[in-house]
Design a protein around this motif. Sequence first.
Motif, PDB file in Angstrom:
ATOM      1  N   VAL A 115      68.766 103.128 -79.242  1.00 39.76           N
ATOM      2  CA  VAL A 115      69.073 102.854 -80.043  1.00 39.76           C
ATOM      3  C   VAL A 115      68.469 101.617 -81.114  1.00 39.76           C
ATOM      4  O   VAL A 115      69.185 100.385 -80.819  1.00 39.76           O
ATOM      5  CB  VAL A 115      69.610 103.367 -81.154  1.00 39.76           C
ATOM      6  CG1 VAL A 115      70.051 103.977 -82.466  1.00 39.76           C
ATOM      7  CG2 VAL A 115      70.183 105.186 -80.811  1.00 39.76           C
ATOM      8  N   LEU A 116      67.155 101.659 -80.883  1.00 37.23           N
ATOM      9  CA  LEU A 116      66.900 100.342 -81.883  1.00 37.23           C
ATOM     10  C   LEU A 116      66.852  99.607 -83.496  1.00 37.23           C
ATOM     11  O   LEU A 116      66.517 100.947 -83.987  1.00 37.23           O
ATOM     12  CB  LEU A 116      65.473  99.773 -81.373  1.00 37.23           C
ATOM     13  CG  LEU A 116      65.167  99.050 -79.737  1.00 37.23           C
ATOM     14  CD1 LEU A 116      63.951  99.181 -79.322  1.00 37.23           C
ATOM     15  CD2 LEU A 116      66.282  97.697 -79.784  1.00 37.23           C
ATOM     16  N   ASP A 117      67.288  98.633 -83.518  1.00 40.12           N
ATOM     17  CA  ASP A 117      66.973  98.492 -85.318  1.00 40.12           C
ATOM     18  C   ASP A 117      65.864  98.130 -85.552  1.00 40.12           C
ATOM     19  O   ASP A 117      64.830  97.756 -85.497  1.00 40.12           O
ATOM     20  CB  ASP A 117      68.061  97.066 -85.099  1.00 40.12           C
ATOM     21  CG  ASP A 117      67.637  96.848 -87.053  1.00 40.12           C
ATOM     22  OD1 ASP A 117      67.696  97.901 -88.214  1.00 40.12           O
ATOM     23  OD2 ASP A 117      68.274  95.578 -86.839  1.00 40.12           O
ATOM     24  N   ALA A 118      64.716  99.302 -86.108  1.00 44.72           N
ATOM     25  CA  ALA A 118      64.249  99.306 -87.126  1.00 44.72           C
ATOM     26  C   ALA A 118      63.731  98.512 -88.088  1.00 44.72           C
ATOM     27  O   ALA A 118      63.168  97.908 -89.151  1.00 44.72           O
ATOM     28  CB  ALA A 118      63.213 100.345 -87.463  1.00 44.72           C
ATOM     29  N   ARG A 119      65.123  97.580 -88.575  1.00 43.21           N
ATOM     30  CA  ARG A 119      64.844  97.109 -90.093  1.00 43.21           C
ATOM     31  C   ARG A 119      64.634  98.193 -91.107  1.00 43.21           C
ATOM     32  O   ARG A 119      64.503  99.125 -91.066  1.00 43.21           O
ATOM     33  CB  ARG A 119      64.154  95.688 -90.241  1.00 43.21           C
ATOM     34  CG  ARG A 119      63.895  95.139 -88.775  1.00 43.21           C
ATOM     35  CD  ARG A 119      65.177  94.276 -89.021  1.00 43.21           C
ATOM     36  NE  ARG A 119      65.927  93.439 -87.709  1.00 43.21           N
ATOM     37  CZ  ARG A 119      65.747  91.721 -87.632  1.00 43.21           C
ATOM     38  NH1 ARG A 119      64.834  91.564 -88.507  1.00 43.21           N
ATOM     39  NH2 ARG A 119      65.767  91.823 -86.928  1.00 43.21           N
ATOM     40  N   MET A 120      64.796  97.771 -92.308  1.00 42.69           N
ATOM     41  CA  MET A 120      64.467  98.194 -93.349  1.00 42.69           C
ATOM     42  C   MET A 120      65.497  99.753 -93.474  1.00 42.69           C
ATOM     43  O   MET A 120      64.879 100.452 -93.836  1.00 42.69           O
ATOM     44  CB  MET A 120      63.342  98.784 -93.243  1.00 42.69           C
ATOM     45  CG  MET A 120      62.253  97.518 -93.745  1.00 42.69           C
ATOM     46  SD  MET A 120      60.260  97.890 -93.564  1.00 42.69           S
ATOM     47  CE  MET A 120      60.418  98.986 -94.852  1.00 42.69           C
ATOM     48  N   GLY A 121      66.201  99.864 -92.899  1.00 44.69           N
ATOM     49  CA  GLY A 121      67.408 101.262 -92.960  1.00 44.69           C
ATOM     50  C   GLY A 121      67.383 101.669 -91.867  1.00 44.69           C
ATOM     51  O   GLY A 121      67.493 103.236 -92.171  1.00 44.69           O
ATOM     52  N   GLU A 122      66.667 101.110 -90.911  1.00 36.73           N
ATOM     53  CA  GLU A 122      66.375 102.583 -89.629  1.00 36.73           C
ATOM     54  C   GLU A 122      66.089 101.868 -88.569  1.00 36.73           C
ATOM     55  O   GLU A 122      66.788 100.981 -88.161  1.00 36.73           O
ATOM     56  CB  GLU A 122      64.464 102.445 -90.826  1.00 36.73           C
ATOM     57  CG  GLU A 122      64.289 103.632 -91.676  1.00 36.73           C
ATOM     58  CD  GLU A 122      62.685 103.766 -91.810  1.00 36.73           C
ATOM     59  OE1 GLU A 122      62.349 104.730 -92.492  1.00 36.73           O
ATOM     60  OE2 GLU A 122      61.927 102.920 -91.698  1.00 36.73           O
ATOM     61  N   VAL A 123      66.249 102.970 -87.527  1.00 33.02           N
ATOM     62  CA  VAL A 123      65.891 103.590 -86.006  1.00 33.02           C
ATOM     63  C   VAL A 123      64.683 103.551 -85.576  1.00 33.02           C
ATOM     64  O   VAL A 123      64.524 104.958 -85.935  1.00 33.02           O
ATOM     65  CB  VAL A 123      67.251 103.594 -85.874  1.00 33.02           C
ATOM     66  CG1 VAL A 123      68.948 102.925 -86.194  1.00 33.02           C
ATOM     67  CG2 VAL A 123      67.657 105.239 -86.217  1.00 33.02           C
ATOM     68  N   TYR A 124      64.886 103.235 -84.174  1.00 31.39           N
ATOM     69  CA  TYR A 124      63.797 103.507 -83.348  1.00 31.39           C
ATOM     70  C   TYR A 124      64.651 104.328 -82.220  1.00 31.39           C
ATOM     71  O   TYR A 124      65.943 103.675 -82.369  1.00 31.39           O
ATOM     72  CB  TYR A 124      62.912 102.641 -82.815  1.00 31.39           C
ATOM     73  CG  TYR A 124      61.710 102.209 -83.568  1.00 31.39           C
ATOM     74  CD1 TYR A 124      61.278 102.047 -83.927  1.00 31.39           C
ATOM     75  CD2 TYR A 124      61.891 100.838 -83.283  1.00 31.39           C
ATOM     76  CE1 TYR A 124      59.925 102.039 -85.239  1.00 31.39           C
ATOM     77  CE2 TYR A 124      60.723  99.671 -84.173  1.00 31.39           C
ATOM     78  CZ  TYR A 124      59.916 100.620 -85.062  1.00 31.39           C
ATOM     79  OH  TYR A 124      58.836  99.974 -86.196  1.00 31.39           O
ATOM     80  N   TRP A 125      64.541 105.875 -81.960  1.00 27.66           N
ATOM     81  CA  TRP A 125      65.605 105.888 -80.719  1.00 27.66           C
ATOM     82  C   TRP A 125      64.888 107.147 -79.753  1.00 27.66           C
ATOM     83  O   TRP A 125      63.796 107.799 -80.608  1.00 27.66           O
ATOM     84  CB  TRP A 125      67.130 106.152 -81.528  1.00 27.66           C
ATOM     85  CG  TRP A 125      67.212 107.892 -82.575  1.00 27.66           C
ATOM     86  CD1 TRP A 125      65.960 108.400 -83.438  1.00 27.66           C
ATOM     87  CD2 TRP A 125      67.043 109.236 -82.081  1.00 27.66           C
ATOM     88  NE1 TRP A 125      65.996 109.054 -83.615  1.00 27.66           N
ATOM     89  CE2 TRP A 125      66.771 110.084 -82.806  1.00 27.66           C
ATOM     90  CE3 TRP A 125      67.458 110.007 -80.636  1.00 27.66           C
ATOM     91  CZ2 TRP A 125      66.791 111.518 -83.075  1.00 27.66           C
ATOM     92  CZ3 TRP A 125      67.891 110.956 -80.358  1.00 27.66           C
ATOM     93  CH2 TRP A 125      67.155 112.095 -81.881  1.00 27.66           C
ATOM     94  N   ALA A 126      65.633 107.067 -79.417  1.00 29.62           N
ATOM     95  CA  ALA A 126      65.265 109.039 -78.159  1.00 29.62           C
ATOM     96  C   ALA A 126      65.754 108.737 -76.884  1.00 29.62           C
ATOM     97  O   ALA A 126      67.097 108.119 -76.684  1.00 29.62           O
ATOM     98  CB  ALA A 126      63.792 108.121 -77.521  1.00 29.62           C
ATOM     99  N   GLN A 127      65.452 109.886 -76.152  1.00 25.95           N
ATOM    100  CA  GLN A 127      67.124 110.352 -75.110  1.00 25.95           C
ATOM    101  C   GLN A 127      65.935 110.962 -74.512  1.00 25.95           C
ATOM    102  O   GLN A 127      65.331 111.202 -74.198  1.00 25.95           O
ATOM    103  CB  GLN A 127      67.528 111.805 -76.173  1.00 25.95           C
ATOM    104  CG  GLN A 127      69.051 112.781 -75.562  1.00 25.95           C
ATOM    105  CD  GLN A 127      69.440 113.409 -76.162  1.00 25.95           C
ATOM    106  OE1 GLN A 127      69.424 113.966 -77.467  1.00 25.95           O
ATOM    107  NE2 GLN A 127      69.910 114.324 -74.884  1.00 25.95           N
ATOM    108  N   TYR A 128      67.324 110.049 -73.390  1.00 29.97           N
ATOM    109  CA  TYR A 128      66.314 110.594 -72.267  1.00 29.97           C
ATOM    110  C   TYR A 128      67.430 110.450 -71.025  1.00 29.97           C
ATOM    111  O   TYR A 128      69.304 110.913 -70.942  1.00 29.97           O
ATOM    112  CB  TYR A 128      66.582 109.181 -71.107  1.00 29.97           C
ATOM    113  CG  TYR A 128      64.884 108.119 -71.638  1.00 29.97           C
ATOM    114  CD1 TYR A 128      63.410 108.281 -71.382  1.00 29.97           C
ATOM    115  CD2 TYR A 128      65.555 107.268 -73.005  1.00 29.97           C
ATOM    116  CE1 TYR A 128      62.432 108.402 -72.087  1.00 29.97           C
ATOM    117  CE2 TYR A 128      63.999 106.678 -73.722  1.00 29.97           C
ATOM    118  CZ  TYR A 128      63.318 107.095 -73.302  1.00 29.97           C
ATOM    119  OH  TYR A 128      61.731 106.442 -74.179  1.00 29.97           O
TER     120      TYR A 128
END
Length: 238
Positions: A115-128
């Motif tokens: 889970v990465l902070d994408a700023r603007m109240g959002e995140v980038y995420w993926a599952q592995y």
Amino acid sequence: MSIILAIETSSEMASCALLRGDTVFARESSGVRTHSQSILPMVQELLAEAGIALKECGAIAFGAGPGSFTGVRTACGIAQGLAYGAGLPVLPLITLEAMAVACRQQHGATNVVAVLDARMGEVYWAQYRYDSAAGLWRELLAPVLCAPGAVAPVPVDGPLAACGNGLAAYPDAFPGQAFAATYPEIMPHAAQLAPLGRAALAAGKAVGAAAAQPLYLRNKIAYTSAERSVINAAKAAA
């Protein structure tokens, strides 16, 4: 085994790594404003330490994203410039998968949500999930951009770990019982991109320099004039 040069600038830390045999040579530099100035000197240091020329590498890997717009464009541009000059293929790699690799290396996790902070109240995420039989990571959920509260991993057998600064940026969205363990300090790094690059090269996933592109999960924007200068400098250095 192919020698892999990896470049990662998708976050506040810039890093480079050179994988030769089983040895990883690495450099890093903090400060997002200095990424474009710090990467090429670090690359030169790594090549000197390993005692090789750039053209002896098998490919150049870079953190294609998701991450900072400026950061992923910087890594892509430098990788393209170096690859053009040395006649090498390029490996665009997912930053979130590199975080999963770090999570396993440092904590033994085999089911990971990055889970990465994408700023603007959002995140980038993926599952592995790590496939121990194949020695490879499997993507269970592809990278996506969403509100922190919308992160919804699929069920897995065994404990599920989470990593990345998105956990610390939005702690209320990730209650303690959501994951077996959390590692907010883990971020994308070239030291993990390099072995991913070797596997990607062996799997035939390399592309020509012109075809390399960042992974944008928000609207794509063009290279700035400063970023184009970095690309040209990388070509000249190669």
